[in-house]
Design a protein around this motif. Structure first.
Motif, PDB file in Angstrom:
ATOM      1  N   PHE A 268       0.974  -1.177   0.031  1.00 25.98           N
ATOM      2  CA  PHE A 268      -0.046   0.035  -0.078  1.00 25.98           C
ATOM      3  C   PHE A 268       0.880   1.232  -0.022  1.00 25.98           C
ATOM      4  N   LEU A 269       2.003   1.181   0.811  1.00 25.05           N
ATOM      5  CA  LEU A 269       2.680   2.366   0.841  1.00 25.05           C
ATOM      6  C   LEU A 269       3.494   2.607  -0.445  1.00 25.05           C
ATOM      7  N   SER A 270       4.019   1.526  -1.150  1.00 27.32           N
ATOM      8  CA  SER A 270       4.705   1.446  -2.325  1.00 27.32           C
ATOM      9  C   SER A 270       3.691   2.218  -3.652  1.00 27.32           C
ATOM     10  N   MET A 271       2.615   1.600  -3.503  1.00 26.66           N
ATOM     11  CA  MET A 271       1.506   2.039  -4.572  1.00 26.66           C
ATOM     12  C   MET A 271       1.279   3.457  -4.357  1.00 26.66           C
ATOM     13  N   LEU A 272       1.160   4.053  -2.883  1.00 25.70           N
ATOM     14  CA  LEU A 272       0.929   5.374  -2.808  1.00 25.70           C
ATOM     15  C   LEU A 272       1.856   6.361  -3.133  1.00 25.70           C
ATOM     16  N   VAL A 273       3.270   5.824  -2.748  1.00 25.11           N
ATOM     17  CA  VAL A 273       4.362   6.638  -3.128  1.00 25.11           C
ATOM     18  C   VAL A 273       4.487   6.866  -4.667  1.00 25.11           C
ATOM     19  N   THR A 274       4.311   5.802  -5.316  1.00 28.24           N
ATOM     20  CA  THR A 274       4.227   5.891  -6.887  1.00 28.24           C
ATOM     21  C   THR A 274       3.384   6.855  -7.331  1.00 28.24           C
ATOM     22  N   LEU A 275       1.999   6.704  -6.949  1.00 25.08           N
ATOM     23  CA  LEU A 275       0.844   7.676  -7.209  1.00 25.08           C
ATOM     24  C   LEU A 275       1.056   9.145  -7.044  1.00 25.08           C
TER      25      LEU A 275
END
Length: 407
Positions: A268-275
């Motif tokens: 979730f954190l990795s996806m949020l950072v990428t977004l």
């Protein structure tokens, strides 16, 4: 074509192509691909692929972290399984020993088991030994098959039958808060704040549940003690045991939630950072991530809470900050606070710190997976001890019955 027509992977890819041609959402088709291949470890990578349309090439970093994490988890699993292979075999053989010893003593000795078979106490002890052996076998098989269990969602509802005690439980909660040690009260509120946005209500629900069970168990225990002739004051320890078991059940729910959150929050954190690095605003990023996690999962439930808070007028940064309060993982809590800070101030430096914190969560997830598997391996000692007790009962009971008859 590279896999061949009869290959399972080729059939799954053909099914994926047909689903995409029918305009089925990408996230649903990729989840179906994992289920069709019966390899749920690929789910994080498929979740990362599902947001490709939103972030474009930025998804490569998520795929890299997901693939690295998957390979590390598989390496940890293989290492722990190799270390436990011998212990599992020993435990399984020990589970069969009570039955083998009974057969050997009955077949190759001259009436050694007759004294146990003719005595009611001997029959009871032998039945106890076999019952312990069966329970041990079931526990061993449950431990061996524990890795194939699907994750369950964490339900914070205690049920409707306890709502009638809410008024009394509120007064009991106030009494506990006023007269019990402050450290105990603080610890209880910390546990319930992890499970719900309203810890006071959840605390009252647990008190009402314990009260209902005590009112149900105490009369039954009282009547049973009167019938059997035992002292009736033993019903008090039975009521205390009910309260302790209710408290233990809540503690287990908190521990289970932490484990599930530890497995899901790095992705979730990795996806949020990428977004966020792609220029997507935080509310839209949270909404995009919500489609990557099932609604019944622990993180899916928390994302739904954040979306509901944002719809009620709360800012997205404040909603993420409230989520950090319910997160007991320090690394994840720091990352969520950075996200809340980024919503207020922005800046590339905050995103860099957030990316580093997300990588730290991946490492933490790997270590947690290793500890969990080692803890499951340590639990193998319990069925082995039960088997040892069963073997001793089978071997010693005939001799004890013979000595009793001779005396």
């Amino acid at each position: 074509k590279a896999f061949g027509r009869r290959c399972l992977m080729a059939q799954a890819l053909v099914r994926l192509e047909k689903s995409l041609s029918a305009h089925v959402p990408l996230s649903d088709t990729l989840s179906e691909l994992c289920c069709r291949l019966d390899y749920m470890e690929l789910m994080p990578i498929m979740k990362a692929l599902s947001i490709t349309r939103v972030v474009g090439n930025g998804v490569i970093s998520i795929l890299r972290n997901s693939c690295q994490m998957l390979s590390e988890l598989m390496a940890v699993s293989s290492e722990v399984d190799a270390n436990n292979a011998g212990r599992n075999t020993e435990a399984f053989i020990l589970c069969l020993m009570p039955f083998g010893i009974t057969f050997a003593l009955s077949s190759f000795t001259n009436g050694y088991m007759d004294s146990a078979a003719k005595s009611p106490l001997g029959i009871m002890l032998m039945l106890l030994a076999f019952s312990i052996a069966i329970v041990s076998c079931g526990f061993l098989l449950s431990l061996i098959g524990n890795g194939n269990k699907s994750q369950k969602s964490m339900n914070t509802d205690f049920g409707m039958p306890y709502l009638m005690f809410l008024q009394v439980s509120g007064r009991i909660r106030e009494f506990i808060t006023r007269f019990f040690p402050e450290s105990y009260t603080t610890r209880q509120y910390e546990r319930f704040s992890e499970l719900s946005c309203d810890p006071e209500k959840l605390y009252e629900m647990e008190i009402s549940k314990a009260l209902a069970l005590v009112l149900f168990v105490t009369p039954l225990t009282f009547v049973f003690l009167l019938i059997t002739g035992y002292p009736v004051y033993l019903s008090v320890p039975a009521a205390l045991a009910v309260i302790i078991m209710t408290h233990y059940e809540t503690s287990q729910r908190v521990s289970r939630r932490r484990e599930l959150l530890m497995e899901e929050i790095p992705l979730f954190l990795s996806m949020l950072v990428t977004l966020l690095q792609s220029g997507v605003l935080l509310p839209k990023a949270i909404e995009t991530c919500a489609g990557a996690f099932p609604e019944k999962s622990t993180l899916g439930y928390e994302i739904r809470i954040m979306k509901a808070q944002m719809l009620s007028g709360l800012s997205s940064g404040r909603a993420v900050e409230n989520f950090s309060v319910r997160t007991p993982i320090p690394e994840a809590q720091a990352a969520l606070l950075l996200i809340s800070r980024y919503e207020l101030t922005g800046g590339a430096e905050v995103l860099q710190l957030l990316a580093l914190q997300a990588n730290a969560c991946w490492s933490l997830c790997r270590n947690a997976s290793r500890k969990k598997r080692e803890r499951d391996a340590l639990a193998m000692v319990l069925p082995m001890m039960l088997d040892l007790i069963s073997v001793l009962l089978v071997a010693i009971t005939p001799a004890l019955m013979s000595l009793r008859i001779s005396n």
